[in-house]
Motif scaffolding. Structure first.
Motif, PDB file in Angstrom:
ATOM      1  N   TYR A  94     -43.602 -17.730  -8.390  1.00  8.27           N
ATOM      2  CA  TYR A  94     -43.949 -19.151  -8.349  1.00  8.27           C
ATOM      3  C   TYR A  94     -43.539 -19.784  -7.021  1.00  8.27           C
ATOM      4  N   ASN A  95     -42.356 -19.438  -6.545  1.00  6.76           N
ATOM      5  CA  ASN A  95     -41.877 -20.009  -5.279  1.00  6.76           C
ATOM      6  C   ASN A  95     -42.700 -19.546  -4.083  1.00  6.76           C
ATOM      7  N   SER A  96     -43.396 -18.425  -4.239  1.00  2.00           N
ATOM      8  CA  SER A  96     -44.223 -17.914  -3.140  1.00  2.00           C
ATOM      9  C   SER A  96     -45.601 -18.580  -3.105  1.00  2.00           C
ATOM     10  N   LEU A  97     -45.934 -19.318  -4.175  1.00  6.20           N
ATOM     11  CA  LEU A  97     -47.251 -19.965  -4.259  1.00  6.20           C
ATOM     12  C   LEU A  97     -47.185 -21.326  -3.592  1.00  6.20           C
ATOM     13  N   ASN A  98     -47.024 -21.280  -2.287  1.00  6.57           N
ATOM     14  CA  ASN A  98     -46.813 -22.488  -1.496  1.00  6.57           C
ATOM     15  C   ASN A  98     -48.146 -23.059  -1.040  1.00  6.57           C
ATOM     16  N   LEU A  99     -48.276 -24.389  -1.135  1.00  2.80           N
ATOM     17  CA  LEU A  99     -49.525 -25.019  -0.719  1.00  2.80           C
ATOM     18  C   LEU A  99     -49.753 -24.909   0.781  1.00  2.80           C
ATOM     19  N   ASP A 100     -48.667 -24.834   1.550  1.00  3.43           N
ATOM     20  CA  ASP A 100     -48.802 -24.801   3.002  1.00  3.43           C
ATOM     21  C   ASP A 100     -48.822 -23.383   3.569  1.00  3.43           C
ATOM     22  N   GLU A 101     -48.082 -22.496   2.943  1.00  8.80           N
ATOM     23  CA  GLU A 101     -48.040 -21.107   3.402  1.00  8.80           C
ATOM     24  C   GLU A 101     -48.240 -20.186   2.207  1.00  8.80           C
ATOM     25  N   PHE A 102     -49.036 -19.153   2.394  1.00  5.11           N
ATOM     26  CA  PHE A 102     -49.371 -18.263   1.283  1.00  5.11           C
ATOM     27  C   PHE A 102     -49.507 -16.854   1.843  1.00  5.11           C
ATOM     28  N   GLU A 103     -48.528 -15.996   1.518  1.00  5.84           N
ATOM     29  CA  GLU A 103     -48.578 -14.609   1.983  1.00  5.84           C
ATOM     30  C   GLU A 103     -49.157 -13.743   0.877  1.00  5.84           C
ATOM     31  N   ILE A 104     -50.434 -13.453   0.992  1.00  4.51           N
ATOM     32  CA  ILE A 104     -51.158 -12.769  -0.067  1.00  4.51           C
ATOM     33  C   ILE A 104     -50.542 -11.420  -0.426  1.00  4.51           C
ATOM     34  N   ASP A 105     -50.043 -10.679   0.581  1.00  2.56           N
ATOM     35  CA  ASP A 105     -49.464  -9.363   0.303  1.00  2.56           C
ATOM     36  C   ASP A 105     -48.218  -9.472  -0.566  1.00  2.56           C
ATOM     37  N   VAL A 106     -47.391 -10.475  -0.283  1.00  4.36           N
ATOM     38  CA  VAL A 106     -46.167 -10.673  -1.078  1.00  4.36           C
ATOM     39  C   VAL A 106     -46.520 -11.096  -2.494  1.00  4.36           C
ATOM     40  N   VAL A 107     -47.460 -12.034  -2.625  1.00  2.00           N
ATOM     41  CA  VAL A 107     -47.870 -12.521  -3.948  1.00  2.00           C
ATOM     42  C   VAL A 107     -48.405 -11.369  -4.794  1.00  2.00           C
ATOM     43  N   PRO A 120     -45.464 -19.378 -19.469  1.00  2.00           N
ATOM     44  CA  PRO A 120     -45.588 -20.786 -19.082  1.00  2.00           C
ATOM     45  C   PRO A 120     -44.540 -21.154 -18.037  1.00  2.00           C
ATOM     46  N   ILE A 121     -44.952 -21.980 -17.088  1.00  2.00           N
ATOM     47  CA  ILE A 121     -44.034 -22.405 -16.040  1.00  2.00           C
ATOM     48  C   ILE A 121     -44.307 -23.867 -15.723  1.00  2.00           C
ATOM     49  N   ASN A 122     -43.256 -24.595 -15.357  1.00  2.00           N
ATOM     50  CA  ASN A 122     -43.425 -26.014 -15.062  1.00  2.00           C
ATOM     51  C   ASN A 122     -44.083 -26.181 -13.697  1.00  2.00           C
ATOM     52  N   HIS A 123     -45.265 -26.768 -13.724  1.00  2.00           N
ATOM     53  CA  HIS A 123     -46.026 -26.962 -12.479  1.00  2.00           C
ATOM     54  C   HIS A 123     -46.545 -28.386 -12.430  1.00  2.00           C
ATOM     55  N   ASN A 124     -46.087 -29.134 -11.433  1.00  2.00           N
ATOM     56  CA  ASN A 124     -46.507 -30.530 -11.273  1.00  2.00           C
ATOM     57  C   ASN A 124     -46.306 -31.357 -12.543  1.00  2.00           C
ATOM     58  N   GLY A 125     -45.187 -31.102 -13.209  1.00  2.00           N
ATOM     59  CA  GLY A 125     -44.825 -31.923 -14.367  1.00  2.00           C
ATOM     60  C   GLY A 125     -45.358 -31.451 -15.698  1.00  2.00           C
ATOM     61  N   GLY A 126     -46.058 -30.311 -15.723  1.00  2.00           N
ATOM     62  CA  GLY A 126     -46.584 -29.802 -16.986  1.00  2.00           C
ATOM     63  C   GLY A 126     -46.387 -28.308 -17.111  1.00  2.00           C
ATOM     64  N   GLU A 127     -46.297 -27.816 -18.349  1.00  2.00           N
ATOM     65  CA  GLU A 127     -46.141 -26.384 -18.597  1.00  2.00           C
ATOM     66  C   GLU A 127     -47.522 -25.737 -18.653  1.00  2.00           C
ATOM     67  N   ILE A 128     -47.785 -24.818 -17.733  1.00  2.00           N
ATOM     68  CA  ILE A 128     -49.055 -24.095 -17.735  1.00  2.00           C
ATOM     69  C   ILE A 128     -48.778 -22.620 -17.459  1.00  2.00           C
ATOM     70  N   PRO A 129     -49.694 -21.734 -17.861  1.00  2.00           N
ATOM     71  CA  PRO A 129     -49.482 -20.297 -17.598  1.00  2.00           C
ATOM     72  C   PRO A 129     -49.410 -20.007 -16.102  1.00  2.00           C
ATOM     73  N   LEU A 130     -48.563 -19.074 -15.755  1.00  2.00           N
ATOM     74  CA  LEU A 130     -48.407 -18.665 -14.359  1.00  2.00           C
ATOM     75  C   LEU A 130     -49.744 -18.208 -13.773  1.00  2.00           C
ATOM     76  N   CYS A 131     -50.570 -17.605 -14.605  1.00  2.00           N
ATOM     77  CA  CYS A 131     -51.892 -17.140 -14.180  1.00  2.00           C
ATOM     78  C   CYS A 131     -52.712 -18.287 -13.589  1.00  2.00           C
ATOM     79  N   ASP A 132     -52.628 -19.476 -14.205  1.00  2.00           N
ATOM     80  CA  ASP A 132     -53.401 -20.620 -13.733  1.00  2.00           C
ATOM     81  C   ASP A 132     -52.909 -21.104 -12.370  1.00  2.00           C
ATOM     82  N   VAL A 133     -51.612 -21.046 -12.156  1.00  2.00           N
ATOM     83  CA  VAL A 133     -51.057 -21.479 -10.875  1.00  2.00           C
ATOM     84  C   VAL A 133     -51.515 -20.530  -9.769  1.00  2.00           C
ATOM     85  N   VAL A 134     -51.450 -19.230 -10.041  1.00  2.00           N
ATOM     86  CA  VAL A 134     -51.899 -18.242  -9.048  1.00  2.00           C
ATOM     87  C   VAL A 134     -53.373 -18.488  -8.713  1.00  2.00           C
ATOM     88  N   TYR A 135     -54.184 -18.713  -9.746  1.00  2.00           N
ATOM     89  CA  TYR A 135     -55.619 -18.975  -9.544  1.00  2.00           C
ATOM     90  C   TYR A 135     -55.841 -20.197  -8.665  1.00  2.00           C
TER      91      TYR A 135
END
Length: 327
Positions: A94-107, A120-135
């Motif tokens: 989750y910490n690697s899913l940065n809006l400004d920097e994104f290292e695809i190999d690490v992810v 589920p992970i807290n993202h922008n104030g709501g619990e959503i699956p980690l899969c959705d954040v990666v997408y």
């Protein structure tokens, strides 16, 4: 073996390693220490007096991006099998899913190590699956293969419409027309855009209106939502009337053209009529010396195409009637 565990735990806690524990030059760095430990330690159950689990401390250190890039991904898999807390892996991803920097190999390496993408992970104030954040974040950065992978694994495609990621996607710093088209093509294919009142972003503006406001309607044309621009506009003038004709628009497969809108311009554009069938329109009631030109839009369920427009103005000329014959 205990000496190596001791060294590792002290390294991670920030304490000074006792001088009598040393490594040769080749291993005298954090990555080298980890490799040495993994080669020699078979029992990861050690717990130090503070209650810190050796396997968890080791795992946390391995997942630091700069170290994680260098070590074999099987190290993380082995530590997970030895009881490391998978939550640490999820947090690292989750910490690697940065809006400004994104290292695809690490992810991708984090994911292969053993991420549960349904977590589920807290993202922008709501619990959503980690899969959705990666997408969503990979879509923002144009990593289409990873987006496809997350979709195949069950990501909620429509979630991006209300996300911070979609807002970022339209900011000048991030905007890339190909990325936007890719995302909205996927949304269309999934049925997420079936309703033209579907809104986008925290501003809750219907998506077609939003694209029109920022002058990006062409993207909706390319993915087959808005109709294509009419072609071959011809305007034949005859005194105070004229006849407009154009080539019928090739209809989008799912959203056929339902008619055309015609506008004229003198000092400003104004509607002069609409038709549902055909590709001709008669205009009458023009006035002598009027300066006028016309444009035509195709219309379907979602709205209007970009217009086809006359290049030049036409000045209406009404010739005087010939004099009558003398009696």
């Amino acid at each position: 073996m205990n000496a190596l565990k001791f060294i590792l735990l002290h390294l991670y806690s920030g304490s000074t390693i006792d001088n009598h524990y040393s490594f040769d030059e080749e291993g005298d760095n954090e990555t080298g220490i980890i490799e040495t430990i993994m080669e020699n330690v078979t029992d990861f159950s050690y717990v130090d007096p503070t209650g810190t689990k050796f396997v968890d401390a080791m795992f946390k250190k391995c997942l630091e991006p700069e170290i994680f890039k260098q070590i074999d991904e099987n190290v993380g898999k082995r530590l997970l099998k030895s009881g490391a807390d998978r939550k640490t892996l999820h947090e690292a991803l989750y910490n690697s899913l940065n809006l400004d920097e994104f290292e695809i190999d690490v992810v991708e390496k984090y994911i292969r190590t053993g991420v549960d993408l349904n977590t589920p992970i807290n993202h922008n104030g709501g619990e959503i699956p980690l899969c959705d954040v990666v997408y969503m974040v990979s879509a923002l950065h144009g990593h289409f293969e990873l987006v496809e992978d997350m979709i195949a694994k069950g990501a909620n495609l429509g979630r991006i419409l209300k996300s911070r990621e979609i807002e970022k996607m339209f900011e000048r710093k991030y905007y890339n027309e190909d990325y936007v088209q890719f995302v909205f093509d996927k949304l269309k294919a999934s049925g997420c855009l079936k309703d033209k009142s579907t809104t986008v972003g925290s501003w809750s503006e219907p998506f077609v209106e939003y694209f029109e406001r920022i002058d990006k309607e062409e993207i909706l044309v390319r993915i087959g939502l808005l109709p294509k621009t009419p072609r071959g506009l011809t305007v034949t003038h005859s005194g105070v009337s004229c006849c407009l004709s154009w080539d019928p628009v090739e209809e989008p497969e799912d959203f056929p053209v339902k008619g055309y809108k015609i506008e004229s311009r003198g000092d400003y554009w104004e509607e002069v009529g609409t038709i549902e069938d055909g590709s001709k329109f008669e205009v009458s009631g023009l006035k002598s010396n009027d300066k006028v030109k016309f444009r035509v839009f195709a219309r379907n369920y979602y709205g209007l195409s970009l217009p086809v427009e006359e290049e030049n103005y036409h000045i209406v000329l009404v010739l005087p009637s010939p004099p009558g014959k003398p009696e």
